[in-house]
Design an enzyme around this catalytic site. Structure first.
Site, PDB file in Angstrom:
ATOM      1  N   LEU A 148      12.778   8.468   1.355  1.00 49.05           N
ATOM      2  CA  LEU A 148      12.056   9.123   0.259  1.00 49.05           C
ATOM      3  C   LEU A 148      11.737  10.572   0.610  1.00 49.05           C
ATOM      4  O   LEU A 148      11.901  11.479  -0.212  1.00 49.05           O
ATOM      5  CB  LEU A 148      10.778   8.357  -0.066  1.00 49.05           C
ATOM      6  CG  LEU A 148       9.910   8.916  -1.199  1.00 49.05           C
ATOM      7  CD1 LEU A 148      10.638   8.857  -2.524  1.00 49.05           C
ATOM      8  CD2 LEU A 148       8.589   8.150  -1.281  1.00 49.05           C
TER       9      LEU A 148
ATOM     10  N   ALA B 213      10.037   5.282   2.717  1.00 47.39           N
ATOM     11  CA  ALA B 213       9.704   5.907   4.000  1.00 47.39           C
ATOM     12  C   ALA B 213      10.517   7.187   4.201  1.00 47.39           C
ATOM     13  O   ALA B 213      10.484   8.076   3.359  1.00 47.39           O
ATOM     14  CB  ALA B 213       9.930   4.898   5.126  1.00 47.39           C
ATOM     15  N   TYR B 214      11.256   7.259   5.287  1.00 48.90           N
ATOM     16  CA  TYR B 214      12.002   8.473   5.638  1.00 48.90           C
ATOM     17  C   TYR B 214      13.010   8.841   4.553  1.00 48.90           C
ATOM     18  O   TYR B 214      13.191  10.017   4.228  1.00 48.90           O
ATOM     19  CB  TYR B 214      12.693   8.251   6.984  1.00 48.90           C
ATOM     20  CG  TYR B 214      13.288   9.474   7.635  1.00 48.90           C
ATOM     21  CD1 TYR B 214      12.841  10.755   7.347  1.00 48.90           C
ATOM     22  CD2 TYR B 214      14.294   9.331   8.580  1.00 48.90           C
ATOM     23  CE1 TYR B 214      13.387  11.869   7.967  1.00 48.90           C
ATOM     24  CE2 TYR B 214      14.850  10.439   9.210  1.00 48.90           C
ATOM     25  CZ  TYR B 214      14.394  11.706   8.906  1.00 48.90           C
ATOM     26  OH  TYR B 214      14.937  12.798   9.516  1.00 48.90           O
TER      27      TYR B 214
ATOM     28  N   ASP C  37       1.668   0.434   7.461  1.00 45.80           N
ATOM     29  CA  ASP C  37       3.008  -0.079   7.221  1.00 45.80           C
ATOM     30  C   ASP C  37       3.787  -0.279   8.515  1.00 45.80           C
ATOM     31  O   ASP C  37       4.579  -1.209   8.631  1.00 45.80           O
ATOM     32  CB  ASP C  37       3.765   0.859   6.282  1.00 45.80           C
ATOM     33  CG  ASP C  37       3.256   0.785   4.849  1.00 45.80           C
ATOM     34  OD1 ASP C  37       2.450  -0.119   4.549  1.00 45.80           O
ATOM     35  OD2 ASP C  37       3.657   1.624   4.029  1.00 45.80           O
ATOM     36  N   GLY C  38       3.561   0.566   9.516  1.00 44.19           N
ATOM     37  CA  GLY C  38       4.228   0.400  10.806  1.00 44.19           C
ATOM     38  C   GLY C  38       3.852  -0.914  11.464  1.00 44.19           C
ATOM     39  O   GLY C  38       4.703  -1.614  12.031  1.00 44.19           O
TER      40      GLY C  38
END
Length: 197
Positions: free
Chosen positions: A167, A164-165, A48-49
């Site tokens: 969540l 991401a973060y 994903d990054g």
């Protein structure tokens, strides 16, 4: 990467690759920043990054991005390596749909009035620099006061970034096509401070 490049070349597609990569393939090497301006499709191979990075590069050119997942999660890059060639063939044949995603613009105003801004497809995070100290946050949405809280930080995430973060800090997963953002506090000092969509 090599298998994909060979497949595309056999299909008569011009292949561009980042100039810092060394592959034994028939490809035109370009700086990464120039690739979207010269392409009709950007294909990423990674997690994903990698997809987020490619999305930033391709955003200004309006070029679609197809992600082949070689990472751990695959929320964004969801085509598996086994599906890669078939998926690329479908795209080349015009059998695909595109997803447009919401982006955030963050603006930082320094004490001297200088401004810096950045665009984020995923999230914007304000967090403390030093350990052992809390930060105080005043949150307003569309100019309307929401709350004041102390904690380690705050995450403002798009639907794309909600997995991401945000969540991991207890925020909800937002359907990617919704026109919404989530505000999630990082280690808030009070239990009454909850995520806000």
């Amino acid at each position: 990467m090599q298998r994909l490049a060979e497949h595309l070349t056999k299909a008569g597609v011009s292949v561009f690759a980042a100039d810092e990569l060394s592959f034994d393939i028939e490809a035109t090497l370009l700086p990464e920043a120039e690739m979207p301006d010269n392409a009709d499709l950007v294909i990423t191979i990674g997690g994903d990054g990698t997809m987020l990075y490619a999305g930033q590069l391709a955003r200004h050119a309006g070029v679609p991005v197809l992600g082949i997942n070689r990472g751990r999660l695959g929320f964004l890059a969801d085509v598996t390596p086994e599906e890669m060639l078939d998926s690329v063939d479908h795209v080349l044949a015009g059998n695909f749909s595109t997803d447009e995603r919401l982006v955030l613009e963050a603006k930082l105003i320094g004490p001297d009035g200088t401004e810096k801004s950045a665009v984020a497809l995923n999230d914007v995070v304000l967090q403390k620099r030093e350990t052992g100290r809390m930060l105080d946050f005043v949150t307003r949405i569309s100019g309307i006061y929401v709350n004041t809280h102390a904690g380690d930080g705050i995450v403002i995430a798009t639907p794309t970034g909600s997995t991401a973060y945000a969540l991991s800090c207890g925020g909800p997963i937002i359907e990617p096509r919704l026109d919404a953002v989530v505000v999630v506090r990082v280690a808030p000092r009070t239990l009454s401070v909850r995520p806000v969509v």
